[in-house]
Design a protein around this motif. Structure first.
Motif, PDB file in Angstrom:
ATOM      1  N   ILE A   1       0.836  -1.213   0.000  1.00  0.00           N
ATOM      2  CA  ILE A   1       0.000   0.000   0.000  1.00  0.00           C
ATOM      3  C   ILE A   1       0.868   1.260   0.000  1.00  0.00           C
ATOM      4  O   ILE A   1       0.620   2.201  -0.744  1.00  0.00           O
TER       5      ILE A   1
ATOM      6  N   ALA B   1       2.334   1.626  -3.400  1.00  0.00           N
ATOM      7  CA  ALA B   1       1.303   2.069  -4.356  1.00  0.00           C
ATOM      8  C   ALA B   1       1.018   3.556  -4.190  1.00  0.00           C
ATOM      9  O   ALA B   1       0.879   4.284  -5.173  1.00  0.00           O
ATOM     10  N   GLU B   2       0.975   4.000  -2.936  1.00  0.00           N
ATOM     11  CA  GLU B   2       0.722   5.417  -2.657  1.00  0.00           C
ATOM     12  C   GLU B   2       1.851   6.287  -3.192  1.00  0.00           C
ATOM     13  O   GLU B   2       1.618   7.294  -3.845  1.00  0.00           O
TER      14      GLU B   2
ATOM     15  N   GLN C   1       1.841   6.253  -6.989  1.00  0.00           N
ATOM     16  CA  GLN C   1       0.534   6.620  -7.547  1.00  0.00           C
ATOM     17  C   GLN C   1      -0.004   5.549  -8.510  1.00  0.00           C
ATOM     18  O   GLN C   1      -0.370   5.829  -9.661  1.00  0.00           O
ATOM     19  N   ILE C   2       0.016   4.306  -8.040  1.00  0.00           N
ATOM     20  CA  ILE C   2      -0.587   3.189  -8.775  1.00  0.00           C
ATOM     21  C   ILE C   2      -1.491   2.436  -7.795  1.00  0.00           C
ATOM     22  O   ILE C   2      -1.427   2.679  -6.595  1.00  0.00           O
ATOM     23  N   THR C   3      -2.315   1.516  -8.315  1.00  0.00           N
ATOM     24  CA  THR C   3      -3.202   0.785  -7.406  1.00  0.00           C
ATOM     25  C   THR C   3      -2.450  -0.382  -6.747  1.00  0.00           C
ATOM     26  O   THR C   3      -1.428  -0.835  -7.278  1.00  0.00           O
ATOM     27  N   ARG C   4      -2.984  -0.849  -5.617  1.00  0.00           N
ATOM     28  CA  ARG C   4      -2.340  -1.969  -4.915  1.00  0.00           C
ATOM     29  C   ARG C   4      -2.392  -3.232  -5.785  1.00  0.00           C
ATOM     30  O   ARG C   4      -1.484  -4.041  -5.771  1.00  0.00           O
ATOM     31  N   GLN C   5      -3.486  -3.354  -6.564  1.00  0.00           N
ATOM     32  CA  GLN C   5      -3.628  -4.507  -7.456  1.00  0.00           C
ATOM     33  C   GLN C   5      -2.496  -4.532  -8.495  1.00  0.00           C
ATOM     34  O   GLN C   5      -2.007  -5.602  -8.851  1.00  0.00           O
ATOM     35  N   THR C   6      -2.107  -3.345  -8.957  1.00  0.00           N
ATOM     36  CA  THR C   6      -1.019  -3.264  -9.949  1.00  0.00           C
ATOM     37  C   THR C   6       0.299  -3.713  -9.318  1.00  0.00           C
ATOM     38  O   THR C   6       1.063  -4.453  -9.938  1.00  0.00           O
TER      39      THR C   6
END
Lengths: 71, 137
Positions: A19, A22-23, A26-31
């Motif tokens: 997380i 990802a933060e 600036q991408i999603t956690r799924q990515t």
């Protein structure tokens, strides 16, 4: 020739969570998860961001599957 | 980032203006059909749009508070959406062609516009639901 990466190992070594990463990128956690499981190849832009984020040489983070076998 | 914010608000303004135009057009069409142009509906229309805007902004605010900086859409989501819509396009094309061929073979010569509307509604709902699921993958 699949692209393999060592992101998970590098991330865990530094104690960064998915997380947090990802933060920061600036991408999603799924990515993050998909990249770590080699299910998704990041774009060149994101790959360069990853290299800058972890401050490691590109060959330490990404390599082609075939190259590794030859070693 | 600043540029993104500008586009975001611009999109909001365009959507709101389009809603107002759509509402006014609706009042005009109803007026033309029934002979009474009820312009007091304009106020309700404006209030409804404003209420909707406030609701959307509130939801966005609380979402931002809950998940501080995590984006909902990134390059992978974009790639997945592209693949999904490409697949959906083929399914819709081939499916529609199959339906037309079957109907033609069954000897159907005309199709009611109402049936077409139902077919399109089902199509929109199915493709839309698929897109929502794909965006969450």
């Amino acid at each position: 020739m699949a692209v393999i990466n060592h992101i998970k190992e590098i991330r865990q070594k530094r104690g960064i969570t998915q997380i947090k990463m990802a933060e920061d990128l600036q991408i999603t956690r799924q990515t993050v998860n998909a990249i770590e499981k080699n299910k998704h190849n990041p774009s060149l832009e994101l790959a360069l961001k990853l290299i800058a984020y972890f401050d490691v040489p590109i060959e330490e983070m990404f390599y082609l599957e075939e190259t590794k076998k030859g070693e | 980032m600043k540029n993104n914010k500008k586009w975001f608000w611009l999109a909001f303004v365009v959507i709101l203006i389009c809603m107002q135009i759509g509402g006014a057009l609706g009042i005009y069409i109803i007026g033309r059909e029934e002979g009474v142009f009820d312009y007091s509906l304009l106020l309700s229309m404006f209030q409804g749009t404003l209420g909707g805007l406030i609701l959307v902004l509130l939801i966005m605010f609380f979402r931002k508070k809950r998940k501080p900086k995590l984006p909902e859409f990134d390059e992978r989501s974009m790639l997945l959406m592209k693949r999904y819509f490409l697949g959906a396009l083929y399914v819709v094309f081939i499916g529609s062609a199959a339906i037309v061929v079957t109907l033609a073979l069954l000897g159907v010569e005309t199709v009611e516009v109402g049936m077409l509307a139902v077919y399109l509604s089902i199509l929109f709902i199915a493709v839309g639901m698929g897109a929502l699921v794909t965006a969450r993958l």
